[in-house]
Design an enzyme around this catalytic site. Structure first.
Site, PDB file in Angstrom:
ATOM      1  CB  CYS A 227     -30.102  44.322  67.422  1.00 19.77           C
ATOM      2  SG  CYS A 227     -31.333  44.748  68.653  1.00 19.77           S
TER       3      CYS A 227
ATOM      4  CG  HIS B  42     -28.648  48.870  69.543  1.00 25.44           C
ATOM      5  ND1 HIS B  42     -29.735  49.693  69.338  1.00 25.44           N
ATOM      6  CD2 HIS B  42     -29.155  47.594  69.583  1.00 25.44           C
ATOM      7  CE1 HIS B  42     -30.838  48.958  69.256  1.00 25.44           C
ATOM      8  NE2 HIS B  42     -30.516  47.697  69.384  1.00 25.44           N
TER       9      HIS B  42
END
Lengths: 378, 378, 378, 378
Positions: free
Chosen positions: D157, D267
């Site tokens: 990710c 993120h």
């Protein structure tokens, strides 16, 4: 009950604030209402909305409002609006909303200023739309009487959440005698900038100024009925005098303890109630009554009314704000943990999305109901 | 009452866990007790403590324990200890504590296993050290009777916090009739790893397994007295039979609603109480009584006893966990917002540091009291 | 180097603010300094400190200052102070500190206003106390020259943390060529009310106004030396002209990316550096050099100087703000994860407590050093 | 390029886990794919999905899957699926995915197990769908060669987020020479229960096991090309031998520092890059190139491909995870703060929703592309 046949132009006061941003997000895709005018404070006036606002929603600014030029909050700028939604701060809402009403505009306010007014209905749309019956009297007090202007307010966000199951219980089992509620309220309930991060991170603040008084008072007005008296004073305005009875037929004691917790959106409330009726209903009966509750707003066809006014959770650890606040776009409430209370009769947990049903969504459903009831003529 | 004249060697069971780490931090500078032995699960046995533990405190590991070699949790390894503190998980605490007691060791346990035992005192040191009177009967049940072994437990962290002001109120105004408490509990109360961050960030979990039952039951045992009966059964063990009366002289109804909130340390609790006495005391009388409360533990000279058992806050928005949990090293409780309750009599907010007075600190004060009372001979 | 033989009276400007509260907490138990006067804004003047302040520390207000009457921030009110600490907001610090200096008061400021002044030393006490050598020139610029007045500032909180290991590396391995730092800064760095909770909960804000420029510029002033030139201008003030060389002997490029994260106290910074020297030191050499670093402030006997300027962590996941910020009362810094950088030479993580070494603690050590060096005569 | 003309049955492995729940949420309304089979661990097998899962999404379980009976993760149970999505934990993914491939099933995996396999494409759909060209060679290695089975993985990710702008920059300005990235990663990236709340509240953990190595290695595989060699080994399998060139034509140094922060989803990454080309592009050129970037996935008609692969923010303080992670359902990335880097050339901030484009969404777009390219025949 009839639905509008053409788009209804609406205005939004306090359009750049947090409540205003919610009104815009919700109204930008509304099936009946179209955003026609936006009002804000002087420093925003004359700017395109997208340049005036510090947008803080998790969805982008609707394209439809980006270019709308912000106006001053004066009634003359909103004459083409059939309905005006107010997300104004309470320090200015009083005068502005009064001016709008006097100019025969229908005002649906999220502000607290007129909630205690004896002629202004305080309507939680899933509970007491019957209080619209006060509008004619409110209009009659003006000289000449208002033809289309009025103010309707919705309730404080923390009141809204828990009066919905309370109303459902009264409908099923008769009047309540006592309600004790402890709230755990989200930071968004305090607006922006609102709560300082240093005050709430890794913390609970067991106090919200004025909040407990609001819950204890508003509950009585909302759950109470409208009384009529045939007094001299009543005759003076040409009929019976209506007044909110504050649940006085069956006195209800309410005690609230309010806390701010580190949650972004969604007020969680622990509620204990005692019924007048002895023996009281069982937890299972309460569960069934809440799940079966169908508010009149729903049957009347208000488009923003949730499919389930109350979602009853069976899992032992629900509702939770982070998981349940978005269900039905936050237009209903979630109830769980229905069980016996050792001190009163029954206790349960209720979750309400304070920025949806606890604020803008309620104003909008109220406006929809006003249209359906013909209180606002479109 | 007499203080020890030489250092008292103590052991800690479950030394690598969160409660164990707290015991070590507190005992490493204790004026009477010296850490003599550490016990933990097999995977830690034989290692130096600093290599066995994943230290999670905000103060460094005390130098004094870094090199202590961890032992198995067997009584033979702790024979030189006058006192053993247990921070064991409840899935192993039952058997191990039993074995230690049988080996004539004095066990002060933070685990829940023996709290409901009719012969084990459940002692909140600022409330009911009088329950130490049960120890002789507990010892007499063994054959041969134990000479120095016994188990004393402290209460659940959420119970501990609010029974302190409840006890102070009963002392001042006579028995309570009802108590309704809604808790907002810190994540550290669930141990480590405990609560998953995905479950609690930006969230409230309105449920903690078994917690409400613990509060409702433990409150009665702690606030109740010790009854004596002159039964046949009593004669069989050579005297009167003592039993915890569960507050049965003046029945007390307790209703708890427990919530987990995103706070690291410190349980905040909203409490409403009703007194037997009519009229009930006023908020001001309650304020004065709580501020004046002096537990016997304090006058008896227990060194870890806080100077102020209850700190009464006058500010409208206190106590708050982040600001008030460290006061007196978390050994007292903070009470604020004392005011009338519309449903019961009086309501207030109490804050207790769950990892201090709510856990290890209570065990340690209990052990100090046991020394002062001669229950543990040093 | 000599220690004071009697208590040194000190004053605090901005005493009710967050930095002021930290000054008070630290100075209330200081071995040399005694709090003599407190200054704040007009709305606090004349009130007892405890009534003027909204105390937000986790330790109670020191008894010693509760009753001190707050004064205006004028030099005449602080004439008996040997040292004045300033925690003023930058919008008022400029003028007030100037007036204090002109009145021959020694000002140790946490504000940014004079950091870029070519005659004001910007001192991180564990790095460049040698810059005190600029004080005589600063005083000589006044007419008549100041005898005891001057201003010394400490650095921005995010600069302070990482220049300490950078300085230690330069001391051990010669000049750096490049430093790239990404910060994750605590909310307390923004003061109170500072960051709105709605802006930072469950969020990262990848921007702090002016912060990156501060780090990039301050680093050069702090790590650079003091150059002397024998110019005409210098002669005019009767000697050589001193100036901060901004690390120009060995140009150093600095790139900072600043982020606000949901942490209460403690700035965490990821740093990559490149040395002039080829080959660069290995991670292990860097580890040893940082652990061995002893600042001159420490050997000179400044009482608030930490025992370990830099604590090097061996655990793979440290330092962490919540666990490591309180070590040594936040007066040192923690470094961990020292390893090769694929782009520059070496990378590591540094943690500094922004409210301690990053603010008030640095001002206080600076004042201690000034006393020890005789720059402040006591 | 052709779209399917009838619904494509798909299966999901690890259906009760967090990634599995995301697959279900996304696929329940997919225009091409219909959920046909769900696989999970033995303790879920045989149960209706709604009874097997602890649902943790903010939208309710799709009705369509509530009653599906969970199967074991064996290929024979998924024979009717044209595509299988794997959200399996890496400790079991290796064997299971291998068995599925051998059974001629097309596996799109979110697990890390085969990312480093020299014959398995590691595809970020907005970057390198050209790597599908490796599939024939992967199939040819089996005996007999696979006709429809293969494995394609998506990236970690944290890699996914920043390689999208890196690829856009290489497309516009030629190869990069260095990339330095510091991540601030959400807790959901660690799965459930994942990060303990005691580890991350009011904290930053500057370490995620194995993450930095993944970013540094995966970046080279994804941004690199596919080389062909005419070796003996190649002839053995009947043609040229293809291999991932790991960006070796223009060596690229990558340095990653990974941090876990108290953010639920999204993120945030601070990136600095250096180009081979001198002079490098200006911030403004970079801004324009990123905004103009159109991945081939978009033009090819993959329905889950976002309209804007990269949204470039002009506000100084964006992107922010809480405000920007939901845009386009998290299928694109947001870039902001594009500016000069004093150490490398250009720096910027990138935000990617780790549970969408960083996980399930990428697998799904990869599958759509495989259908469009005829790699999966439907």
């Amino acid at each position: 009950m009839q639905q509008p046949t053409s788009p209804v132009p609406v205005g939004i006061l306090g359009a750049t604030g947090t409540v205003g941003q919610r009104f815009i997000t919700l109204l930008s895709t509304h099936p009946w209402f179209t955003i026609h005018a936006l009002g804000a404070s002087p420093r925003s006036v004359g700017k395109a909305y997208k340049d005036a606002v510090k947008w803080k929603q998790t969805t982008p600014i609707p394209h439809i409002v980006e270019g709308i030029v912000v106006k001053t909050c004066e009634a003359k700028e909103f004459q083409d609006c059939k309905i005006v939604f107010s997300g104004l701060d309470s320090d200015v809402a009083g005068e502005i909303e009064e001016e709008f009403r006097a100019a025969n505009l229908a005002v649906f306010s999220n502000s607290k200023n007129y909630r205690k007014d004896p002629n202004v209905p305080l309507i939680v749309p899933l509970v007491n739309p019957s209080h619209f019956s006060m509008i004619p009297q409110q209009q009659a007090l003006f000289s000449p009487p208002l033809t289309s202007g009025f103010i309707v307010t919705n309730a404080n966000c923390s009141t809204t959440g828990y009066v919905i199951p309370l109303h459902a219980l009264e409908k099923a089992f008769g009047p309540l005698e006592a309600a004790l509620v402890t709230t755990m309220q989200a930071i968004s309930g305090a607006g922006y900038p609102g709560v300082a991060s240093l005050d709430i991170m890794d913390n609970v603040v067991p106090y919200i100024s004025g909040e407990e008084e609001k819950i204890e008072w508003e509950t009585l007005k909302i759950l109470g009925g409208v009384a009529e008296s045939d007094s001299t004073e009543a005759h003076a305005i040409g009929g019976v005098l209506k007044s909110f009875d504050m649940h006085s037929q069956h006195p209800l004691r309410v005690s609230a303890s309010c806390n701010r917790v580190p949650v972004i959106d969604g007020h969680t409330e622990c509620v204990s109630v005692r019924f007048h009726r002895r023996p009281p209903p069982s937890p299972q009966q309460v569960r069934e009554a809440l799940a079966a509750f169908t508010p009149t707003a729903q049957t009347s066809g208000a488009p923003s009314c949730p499919r389930h006014a109350i979602v009853v959770h069976e899992e032992p650890d629900r509702p939770q704000p982070r998981l349940d606040r978005y269900f039905q776009d936050g237009a209903g409430v979630s109830v769980g943990r229905i069980r016996q209370c050792q001190v009163l009769d029954i206790k349960f947990v209720v979750l309400a999305n304070n920025v949806s049903i606890g604020a803008a969504t309620s104003s909008i459903i109220n406006a929809e109901l006003a249209v359906l009831k013909g209180v606002v003529r479109v």
